[in-house]
Enzyme design. Structure first.
Site, PDB file in Angstrom:
ATOM      1  CG  ASN A   1      12.285 -97.549 -34.925  1.00 51.12           C
ATOM      2  OD1 ASN A   1      12.326 -98.369 -35.926  1.00 51.12           O
ATOM      3  ND2 ASN A   1      12.634 -96.344 -34.299  1.00 51.12           N
ATOM      4  CD1 TRP A   2      10.801-103.865 -36.543  1.00 54.65           C
ATOM      5  CD2 TRP A   2      12.078-105.675 -38.055  1.00 54.65           C
ATOM      6  NE1 TRP A   2      10.617-105.729 -36.938  1.00 54.65           N
ATOM      7  CE2 TRP A   2      11.122-106.395 -36.936  1.00 54.65           C
ATOM      8  CE3 TRP A   2      12.487-105.986 -38.994  1.00 54.65           C
ATOM      9  CZ2 TRP A   2      10.220-107.111 -38.335  1.00 54.65           C
ATOM     10  CZ3 TRP A   2      12.653-107.365 -39.166  1.00 54.65           C
ATOM     11  CH2 TRP A   2      10.841-107.996 -38.442  1.00 54.65           C
ATOM     12  CE  LYS A   3      14.084 -97.679 -32.105  1.00 55.76           C
ATOM     13  NZ  LYS A   3      14.244 -97.315 -30.392  1.00 55.76           N
TER      14      LYS A   3
ATOM     15  CG  HIS B   1      13.051 -92.045 -33.783  1.00 62.26           C
ATOM     16  ND1 HIS B   1      14.178 -91.978 -33.004  1.00 62.26           N
ATOM     17  CD2 HIS B   1      12.672 -93.388 -33.536  1.00 62.26           C
ATOM     18  CE1 HIS B   1      14.361 -93.420 -31.659  1.00 62.26           C
ATOM     19  NE2 HIS B   1      12.676 -93.757 -32.007  1.00 62.26           N
TER      20      HIS B   1
ATOM     21  CD  GLU C   1      16.928 -94.492 -31.498  1.00 60.83           C
ATOM     22  OE1 GLU C   1      16.888 -95.679 -32.806  1.00 60.83           O
ATOM     23  OE2 GLU C   1      16.044 -95.062 -30.766  1.00 60.83           O
TER      24      GLU C   1
ATOM     25  CD  GLU D   1       8.758 -92.901 -30.437  1.00 60.96           C
ATOM     26  OE1 GLU D   1       8.725 -94.367 -30.527  1.00 60.96           O
ATOM     27  OE2 GLU D   1      10.116 -92.872 -31.112  1.00 60.96           O
TER      28      GLU D   1
ATOM     29  N   GLY E   1      14.210 -96.977 -25.151  1.00 63.76           N
ATOM     30  CA  GLY E   1      15.119 -98.380 -24.668  1.00 63.76           C
ATOM     31  C   GLY E   1      15.073 -98.090 -23.636  1.00 63.76           C
TER      32      GLY E   1
ATOM     33  CB  SER F   1      10.129 -98.617 -22.519  1.00 65.13           C
ATOM     34  OG  SER F   1      11.165 -98.488 -22.562  1.00 65.13           O
TER      35      SER F   1
ATOM     36  N   GLY G   1       9.939 -99.927 -30.579  1.00 68.38           N
ATOM     37  CA  GLY G   1      11.273-100.469 -30.919  1.00 68.38           C
ATOM     38  C   GLY G   1      11.522-102.157 -30.278  1.00 68.38           C
ATOM     39  N   GLY G   2      12.206-101.933 -29.292  1.00 70.49           N
ATOM     40  CA  GLY G   2      12.805-103.197 -29.383  1.00 70.49           C
ATOM     41  C   GLY G   2      11.541-104.425 -29.281  1.00 70.49           C
TER      42      GLY G   2
HETATM   43  P1  PGA Z   1      11.604 -98.759 -27.510  1.00 69.72           P
HETATM   44  O1  PGA Z   1      11.951 -97.699 -28.354  1.00 69.72           O
HETATM   45  O2  PGA Z   1      10.261 -99.323 -27.584  1.00 69.72           O
HETATM   46  O3  PGA Z   1      12.847 -99.675 -27.447  1.00 69.72           O
HETATM   47  O4  PGA Z   1      11.627 -97.903 -26.639  1.00 69.72           O
HETATM   48  C1  PGA Z   1      10.681 -97.296 -29.205  1.00 69.72           C
HETATM   49  C2  PGA Z   1      11.347 -96.255 -30.715  1.00 69.72           C
HETATM   50  O5  PGA Z   1      12.422 -95.329 -30.440  1.00 69.72           O
HETATM   51  O6  PGA Z   1      10.037 -95.855 -31.664  1.00 69.72           O
END
Ligand code: PGA
Length: 250
Positions: A11-13, A95, A97, A165, A171, A210, A231-232
């Site tokens: 997930n590149w956000k 998600h 967010e 998640e 993050g 994470s 994510g990251g």
């Molecule tokens: P993260 O994000 O791996 O940077 O913790 C995961 C996500 O939000 O899907």
């Protein structure tokens, strides 16, 4: 019933301009030939270009959200059909967010899931508790409630994925214990079986929050963990492929 093929999805956000496609190409070049499914979900602006760049590779492209409607006066939104036309095969929905920043309820998420199915996109539906939920002992109630209410019955017989998640793990570098991950994944599986009957054994249940190369193998080996939503660490090919390498059986 066979275990689902693990899925590792990135997930590149809101990250990624054109030059970042070189990372996607490097991921495709290093993708294992079998034993795992890979996907990258870039911002909408990159979906078409990434789909072209990865055409014929083992890496699918996905969106990060879609509107419930096909088209209309919804400034700033993108429909499932638009993502599919741009080459997406999947879409992340619900998600945390988006649940937090855009007040997306389970009902809204469910309407987006129906939109994804209409456009033949595989939904990756995210659920997860906040730190307050966990500290209050409400994790299993919150997560299973989200599963029941974000996954409409229309999903029966269709391909879909659930991503667990924990909001507090996204993050932050924090992750639940392996036992806690297993407990939640088993509860999600039980809920899916309850909702969809024997077919509820099919969908992969991803863990997200994470995930890094250093912890991927132990997390991916937890019973009922069927992959990861990253994510990251999905922004750099080396990190993402390091996570992929932790898939059991590879
Ligand atoms: P993260 O994000 O791996 O940077 O913790 C995961 C996500 O939000 O899907």
């Amino acid at each position: 019933m066979s275990a689902p093929v693990p899925l590792i999805a990135g997930n590149w956000k809101m990250h990624g301009l054109g030059p970042a496609l070189s990372e996607a190409r490097a991921i495709a070049a290093g993708a294992p030939a079998a034993g795992v499914r890979l996907a990258l979900c870039p911002p909408s602006t990159l979906v078409e270009r990434m789909s072209a760049a990865l055409a014929g590779s083992a890496v699918s492209v996905g969106g990060q959200d879609c509107h419930p409607e096909v088209a209309g006066a919804f400034t700033g939104d993108v429909s499932a059909e638009m993502l599919a036309e741009a080459g997406a095969r999947m879409v992340i929905l619900g998600h945390s967010e988006r649940r937090a920043t855009y007040a997306e309820s389970d009902e809204i998420v469910a309407s987006k899931v129906r939109a994804a199915l209409r456009a033949e996109l595989e939904p990756i539906v995210c659920v997860g508790e906040t730190l307050a939920d966990r500290e209050g002992g409400r994790t299993l109630d919150v997560v299973t409630w989200q599963v029941r209410n974000s996954l409409p019955q229309d999903l029966s017989g269709r391909a879909f994925t659930v991503a667990y998640e924990p909001v507090w793990a996204i993050g932050t570098g924090l992750t639940p214990s392996l036992a806690d991950i297993e407990e939640v994944h088993r509860a999600i599986r039980d809920t899916l079986r309850d909702q969809f009957g024997p077919a509820g054994a099919e969908p992969a249940i991803l863990y997200g929050g994470s995930v890094k190369p250093a912890n991927a193998a132990e997390i991916l080996a937890v019973p009922e963990v069927g992959g990861a939503l990253v994510g990251g660490a999905s922004l750099k090919a080396g990190d993402f492929l390091g996570i992929v390498a932790g898939t059991p059986g590879l």
